[in-house]
Design an enzyme around this catalytic site. Structure first.
Site, PDB file in Angstrom:
ATOM      1  N   TYR A 154       6.555  -0.484   9.177  1.00 34.38           N
ATOM      2  CA  TYR A 154       6.239   0.300   7.969  1.00 34.38           C
ATOM      3  C   TYR A 154       6.589   1.774   8.198  1.00 34.38           C
ATOM      4  O   TYR A 154       7.293   2.390   7.396  1.00 34.38           O
ATOM      5  CB  TYR A 154       4.750   0.128   7.670  1.00 34.38           C
ATOM      6  N   LYS A 158       9.434   4.026   6.348  1.00 31.84           N
ATOM      7  CA  LYS A 158       9.050   5.191   5.534  1.00 31.84           C
ATOM      8  C   LYS A 158       9.683   6.474   6.082  1.00 31.84           C
ATOM      9  O   LYS A 158      10.007   7.393   5.316  1.00 31.84           O
ATOM     10  CB  LYS A 158       7.528   5.311   5.476  1.00 31.84           C
TER      11      LYS A 158
HETATM   12  N1  LIG Z   1      -2.850   3.239  -0.249  1.00 33.63           N
HETATM   13  C1  LIG Z   1      -2.580   4.047   0.772  1.00 33.63           C
HETATM   14  O1  LIG Z   1      -3.455   4.389   1.592  1.00 33.63           O
HETATM   15  C2  LIG Z   1      -1.176   4.570   0.950  1.00 33.63           C
HETATM   16  C3  LIG Z   1      -0.971   5.537   1.931  1.00 33.63           C
HETATM   17  C4  LIG Z   1       0.306   6.040   2.111  1.00 33.63           C
HETATM   18  C5  LIG Z   1       1.350   5.597   1.322  1.00 33.63           C
HETATM   19  N2  LIG Z   1       1.127   4.659   0.365  1.00 33.63           N
HETATM   20  C6  LIG Z   1       2.263   4.241  -0.442  1.00 33.63           C
HETATM   21  O2  LIG Z   1       1.923   4.287  -1.810  1.00 33.63           O
HETATM   22  C7  LIG Z   1       2.724   3.353  -2.537  1.00 33.63           C
HETATM   23  C8  LIG Z   1       1.848   2.515  -3.441  1.00 33.63           C
HETATM   24  O3  LIG Z   1       0.935   1.784  -2.648  1.00 33.63           O
HETATM   25  P1  LIG Z   1      -0.510   1.362  -3.179  1.00 33.63           P
HETATM   26  O4  LIG Z   1      -1.440   1.660  -2.078  1.00 33.63           O
HETATM   27  O5  LIG Z   1      -0.754   1.903  -4.537  1.00 33.63           O
HETATM   28  O6  LIG Z   1      -0.317  -0.234  -3.231  1.00 33.63           O
HETATM   29  P2  LIG Z   1      -0.984  -1.360  -4.161  1.00 33.63           P
HETATM   30  O7  LIG Z   1      -2.272  -0.892  -4.729  1.00 33.63           O
HETATM   31  O8  LIG Z   1      -0.967  -2.583  -3.352  1.00 33.63           O
HETATM   32  O9  LIG Z   1       0.036  -1.487  -5.377  1.00 33.63           O
HETATM   33  C9  LIG Z   1       1.364  -1.857  -5.116  1.00 33.63           C
HETATM   34  C10 LIG Z   1       2.104  -2.023  -6.435  1.00 33.63           C
HETATM   35  O10 LIG Z   1       3.457  -2.336  -6.140  1.00 33.63           O
HETATM   36  C11 LIG Z   1       3.783  -3.662  -6.616  1.00 33.63           C
HETATM   37  N3  LIG Z   1       4.648  -4.255  -5.597  1.00 33.63           N
HETATM   38  C12 LIG Z   1       4.358  -4.546  -4.307  1.00 33.63           C
HETATM   39  N4  LIG Z   1       5.422  -5.053  -3.689  1.00 33.63           N
HETATM   40  C13 LIG Z   1       6.428  -5.074  -4.606  1.00 33.63           C
HETATM   41  C14 LIG Z   1       7.775  -5.509  -4.577  1.00 33.63           C
HETATM   42  N5  LIG Z   1       8.330  -6.025  -3.463  1.00 33.63           N
HETATM   43  N6  LIG Z   1       8.525  -5.398  -5.704  1.00 33.63           N
HETATM   44  C15 LIG Z   1       7.977  -4.884  -6.829  1.00 33.63           C
HETATM   45  N7  LIG Z   1       6.709  -4.448  -6.918  1.00 33.63           N
HETATM   46  C16 LIG Z   1       5.946  -4.558  -5.820  1.00 33.63           C
HETATM   47  C17 LIG Z   1       2.426  -4.346  -6.801  1.00 33.63           C
HETATM   48  O11 LIG Z   1       2.416  -5.376  -7.779  1.00 33.63           O
HETATM   49  P3  LIG Z   1       2.832  -6.908  -7.394  1.00 33.63           P
HETATM   50  O12 LIG Z   1       1.976  -7.313  -6.229  1.00 33.63           O
HETATM   51  O13 LIG Z   1       2.573  -7.696  -8.646  1.00 33.63           O
HETATM   52  O14 LIG Z   1       4.277  -6.862  -7.059  1.00 33.63           O
HETATM   53  C18 LIG Z   1       1.593  -3.165  -7.287  1.00 33.63           C
HETATM   54  O15 LIG Z   1       1.872  -2.877  -8.642  1.00 33.63           O
HETATM   55  C19 LIG Z   1       3.498   2.569  -1.481  1.00 33.63           C
HETATM   56  O16 LIG Z   1       4.793   3.123  -1.350  1.00 33.63           O
HETATM   57  C20 LIG Z   1       2.713   2.809  -0.211  1.00 33.63           C
HETATM   58  O17 LIG Z   1       3.518   2.681   0.944  1.00 33.63           O
HETATM   59  C21 LIG Z   1      -0.109   4.125   0.177  1.00 33.63           C
END
Ligand SMILES: NC(=O)c1ccc[n+]([C@@H]2O[C@H](COP(=O)([O-])OP(=O)(O)OC[C@H]3O[C@@H](n4cnc5c(N)ncnc54)[C@H](OP(=O)(O)O)[C@@H]3O)[C@@H](O)[C@H]2O)c1
Length: 268
Positions: A154, A158
């Site tokens: 990951y 990134k």
């Molecule tokens: N949460 C954290 O602590 C955190 C920290 C640093 C960075 N981030 C980054 O923030 C971003 C969003 O993460 P989040 O935490 O909001 O995740 P999340 O709550 O799990 O939401 C992910 C979203 O992306 C969709 N998704 C996942 N895999 C996909 C794929 N292969 N193709 C199309 N859609 C996809 C999911 O829907 P479906 O499952 O229906 O596809 C959902 O709408 C990511 O880039 C993550 O790396 C998150």
């Protein structure tokens, strides 16, 4: 500059927008007057989100090579323009030590986290942005700046997205601005395996005293996507409650890495 941040009447594509950070971003962009095209894999969730935001949506995996073109065609057909692209969808798999990583899973991580953002920007550039301009925001992670237990694939993907951001900022200027945000621990499904067991302990160690909410990140993306950031490109904006500061000045409490050693995310 009006309160719409100059986004009224513009069109945005947000990947992974049915929940978590992507949903908050799409909501903020719509609230600012942009028309939004949302994506995710679950078709029912895509339909629900598109209806809530009075936008359009496409169900599919961003890692599918045909997906970026299909999204671009949908948004262009519906809105006649694509001014903003937010590459938010990502996978935190494969999880574990790099010595155990299966090459197919490694490639999948890079297909979703690095190649998909590039392909979508290529499509949007050819279809609209190359002539008319626009803004791209890539959602990276604070963790891309350092190593951490079990998150090697990951983090490496990134870090590549961070470099892609800088590279595209150079190649697409002055027409298109390309920036990223790097969130710390945010209360979403993807990070549930960390914050459910350890959120309060991580928060206690953070300079700003709490873990993030999706809208903390969405407001930063809104700014980068808007004309308010018209002289900003190639930047990475840390939105992490001071996580990076804590690394430099360790205090009491737990770091995210303490939990990454003990818990693992479910495969999605
Ligand atoms: N949460 C954290 O602590 C955190 C920290 C640093 C960075 N981030 C980054 O923030 C971003 C969003 O993460 P989040 O935490 O909001 O995740 P999340 O709550 O799990 O939401 C992910 C979203 O992306 C969709 N998704 C996942 N895999 C996909 C794929 N292969 N193709 C199309 N859609 C996809 C999911 O829907 P479906 O499952 O229906 O596809 C959902 O709408 C990511 O880039 C993550 O790396 C998150």
């Amino acid at each position: 500059m009006t309160s719409s941040y100059g986004l009224k009447g513009r069109a945005a594509v947000v990947t992974g927008a049915t929940r978590g950070i992507g949903r908050a971003i799409a909501g903020r962009l719509a609230e600012a007057g942009a028309r939004v095209c949302v994506t995710a894999r679950d078709p029912a969730e895509v339909r629900r989100t598109a209806a809530e935001l009075d936008g359009v949506g496409l169900a599919g995996d961003v890692g599918d090579p045909a997906h970026p073109r299909a999204v671009t065609e949908l948004a262009l057909g519906a809105f006649g323009r694509i001014d903003v692209v937010v590459n938010n969808a990502a996978t935190n798999q494969p999880y574990g030590p790099l010595m155990d990583v299966d090459p197919a899973n490694w490639r999948e991580a890079f297909a979703v986290n690095v190649e998909a953002p590039l392909r979508l920007v290529q499509c949007a550039w050819r279809a609209w942005m190359g002539e008319h301009g626009g803004a791209v925001v890539n959602v990276c992670t604070e963790g891309a700046g350092h190593a951490g237990p079990n998150v090697g694939a990951y983090g490496t993907s990134k870090a590549a997205l961070l470099h892609l951001t800088a590279q595209l900022a150079g190649e697409l200027a002055p027409k298109v601005r390309v920036n990223s945000v790097s969130p710390g621990l945010v209360r979403t499904e993807m990070a549930r395996f960390v914050w459910e067991p350890g959120g309060e302990k991580v928060a206690a160690g953070l300079p700003l005293g709490r873990i993030g909410e999706p809208d903390d990140v969405a407001r930063a993306v809104l700014w980068l996507a808007s004309d308010a950031a018209e002289w900003v490109t190639g930047a990475d904006l840390l939105v992490d409650g001071g996580t990076r500061v804590r690394t430099a000045y360790p205090g009491p409490g737990y770091a995210v890495g303490d939990f990454l050693r003990s818990y693992a995310p479910p495969r999605s």
